[in-house]
Design an enzyme around this catalytic site. Structure first.
Site, PDB file in Angstrom:
ATOM      1  N   VAL A  22      -4.373 118.260  35.686  1.00  0.00           N
ATOM      2  CA  VAL A  22      -3.968 117.125  36.328  1.00  0.00           C
ATOM      3  C   VAL A  22      -3.817 115.391  36.019  1.00  0.00           C
ATOM      4  O   VAL A  22      -3.864 115.196  35.871  1.00  0.00           O
ATOM      5  CB  VAL A  22      -5.013 117.443  37.579  1.00  0.00           C
ATOM      6  CG1 VAL A  22      -4.723 118.475  39.022  1.00  0.00           C
ATOM      7  CG2 VAL A  22      -6.163 117.034  36.927  1.00  0.00           C
ATOM      8  N   ASN A  65      -8.982 118.221  44.762  1.00  0.00           N
ATOM      9  CA  ASN A  65     -10.196 119.523  44.479  1.00  0.00           C
ATOM     10  C   ASN A  65     -10.490 118.666  42.779  1.00  0.00           C
ATOM     11  O   ASN A  65     -12.286 118.043  42.984  1.00  0.00           O
ATOM     12  CB  ASN A  65     -10.269 120.042  44.667  1.00  0.00           C
ATOM     13  CG  ASN A  65     -12.312 120.852  44.712  1.00  0.00           C
ATOM     14  OD1 ASN A  65     -13.169 120.117  45.302  1.00  0.00           O
ATOM     15  ND2 ASN A  65     -12.173 122.246  43.315  1.00  0.00           N
ATOM     16  N   SER A 113     -16.664 111.304  47.495  1.00  0.00           N
ATOM     17  CA  SER A 113     -17.520 111.392  47.357  1.00  0.00           C
ATOM     18  C   SER A 113     -18.919 110.810  48.030  1.00  0.00           C
ATOM     19  O   SER A 113     -18.080 109.650  48.188  1.00  0.00           O
ATOM     20  CB  SER A 113     -18.304 111.334  46.297  1.00  0.00           C
ATOM     21  OG  SER A 113     -19.195 111.826  45.728  1.00  0.00           O
ATOM     22  N   TYR A 124     -18.541 107.618  37.437  1.00  0.00           N
ATOM     23  CA  TYR A 124     -17.634 108.675  38.629  1.00  0.00           C
ATOM     24  C   TYR A 124     -17.527 107.997  39.657  1.00  0.00           C
ATOM     25  O   TYR A 124     -16.475 108.299  40.510  1.00  0.00           O
ATOM     26  CB  TYR A 124     -18.854 109.508  38.701  1.00  0.00           C
ATOM     27  CG  TYR A 124     -19.094 110.648  38.905  1.00  0.00           C
ATOM     28  CD1 TYR A 124     -17.965 111.691  39.458  1.00  0.00           C
ATOM     29  CD2 TYR A 124     -19.868 110.397  40.695  1.00  0.00           C
ATOM     30  CE1 TYR A 124     -17.447 112.842  40.098  1.00  0.00           C
ATOM     31  CE2 TYR A 124     -19.235 111.237  41.293  1.00  0.00           C
ATOM     32  CZ  TYR A 124     -18.720 112.777  41.102  1.00  0.00           C
ATOM     33  OH  TYR A 124     -18.210 113.484  43.423  1.00  0.00           O
ATOM     34  N   ALA A 125     -18.283 107.198  40.343  1.00  0.00           N
ATOM     35  CA  ALA A 125     -18.200 105.974  40.862  1.00  0.00           C
ATOM     36  C   ALA A 125     -17.274 105.087  41.267  1.00  0.00           C
ATOM     37  O   ALA A 125     -16.629 105.264  42.504  1.00  0.00           O
ATOM     38  CB  ALA A 125     -19.785 105.706  41.675  1.00  0.00           C
ATOM     39  N   ALA A 126     -16.629 104.566  40.103  1.00  0.00           N
ATOM     40  CA  ALA A 126     -15.933 104.136  40.224  1.00  0.00           C
ATOM     41  C   ALA A 126     -14.546 104.868  40.286  1.00  0.00           C
ATOM     42  O   ALA A 126     -13.669 104.414  41.179  1.00  0.00           O
ATOM     43  CB  ALA A 126     -15.316 103.294  38.890  1.00  0.00           C
ATOM     44  N   LYS A 159     -14.106 107.198  42.476  1.00  0.00           N
ATOM     45  CA  LYS A 159     -15.004 108.320  44.023  1.00  0.00           C
ATOM     46  C   LYS A 159     -13.790 106.866  44.561  1.00  0.00           C
ATOM     47  O   LYS A 159     -13.518 107.300  45.143  1.00  0.00           O
ATOM     48  CB  LYS A 159     -15.622 109.203  44.064  1.00  0.00           C
ATOM     49  CG  LYS A 159     -15.627 110.151  43.295  1.00  0.00           C
ATOM     50  CD  LYS A 159     -14.676 111.248  43.579  1.00  0.00           C
ATOM     51  CE  LYS A 159     -15.396 112.396  42.924  1.00  0.00           C
ATOM     52  NZ  LYS A 159     -13.843 112.964  43.257  1.00  0.00           N
TER      53      LYS A 159
END
Length: 270
Positions: free
Chosen positions: A60, A86, A138, A151-153, A155
């Site tokens: 991807v 996913n 998430s 990671y939070a950015a 999501k």
């Protein structure tokens, strides 16, 4: 087994293991022809349900790979009705330790990937006049664990992408939603727990973070994805749906008050 997706063709990226595999098998349970797109081929690790799934190579992070993958699906199956974005990854580092390469890699997998998948799948959905896109976001899109800045950015970006696609594609009969998992019992999370010397304590405290008293299972995320992919949710679009046992709905308390709260929950009722 049911027929809510009978005759539908569904793509699940990152569907060889964990939540992705549970989603792929659940969609197949309901009659979908499911194509798993993944870099890894772990079919031998878990043979359950494999005969009902089609596996095709997909990276991807590479536009050419996505374009070839979508072309291959269309050549073999003739249509695409459902896209489940996913595929994802996480890096557990402080901002000082994160490199630009770390940041770019997470963005490429977690955010650029869903964008490119939608870019190449949407024209086919538009051609048939319908389609559903389900992104896996998430709870860290709106609350964050330590050392998960990048990671939070990504999501939070997935959540924004969902809103934009829902607005832009609604007139074409295409819906887009996001499922936001809480702590789910996957191989990745189990490996993280097993790093700690007192595994039973960690598991108990993880369960206590959730008002329902336990962590989640991959099949529970898969059930939410199935609902969003089916006509049962035909008037739902642009939503971020948390599947987290109410973890994000509970306001944090001082430890002593939290202990009293949990004690009341577990105390036998007369």
């Amino acid at each position: 087994m049911g027929n809510r997706l009978s005759g539908k063709v569904a793509i699940v990226t990152g569907g060889n293991r964990g939540i992705g595999r549970a989603i792929a098998e659940r969609l197949a349970d309901e009659g979908a022809l499911v194509i798993v797109g993944d870099l890894r081929d772990d079919r031998s690790a878990d043979s359950g349900g494999v005969e009902r799934l089609t596996f095709m190579s997909l990276d991807v992070t590479k536009e050419a790979s996505i374009r070839a993958f979508v072309d291959g699906v269309l050549q073999k199956f003739g249509r695409i009705d459902v896209l489940v974005n996913n595929a994802g990854m996480v890096i557990h580092k402080s901002i000082d330790e994160q490199t630009a390469e770390d940041w770019d890699r997470l963005m490429a997998v977690n955010l650029r990937g869903p964008f490119l998948m939608a870019k190449y799948v949407v024209p086919e959905m538009r051609r048939i006049g319908s389609g559903t896109i389900v992104n896996i976001g998430s709870v860290e899109g709106y609350m964050v664990n330590p050392w998960h800045t990048a990671y939070a950015a990504t999501k939070a970006g997935v959540h924004g992408l969902t809103l934009g696609l829902a607005v832009d594609l609604g007139p074409d009969g295409i819906r887009c939603n996001t499922v936001c998992p809480g702590w789910i019992d996957t191989e990745l999370n189990r490996a993280y727990v097993e790093m700690h010397p007192d595994r039973s304590l960690i598991e108990r405290e993880l369960g206590q973070l959730h008002p329902v008293g336990r962590i989640g299972a991959p099949k529970e995320i898969a059930n939410a994805v199935l609902w969003l992919a089916s006509e049962d949710s035909s008037f739902v679009s642009g939503e971020m749906i948390s599947v987290d046992g109410a973890r994000t709905k509970k306001i944090s308390l001082p430890a002593i008050l939290d202990e009293e709260y949990r004690a009341k929950l577990t105390k036998p009722q007369p």
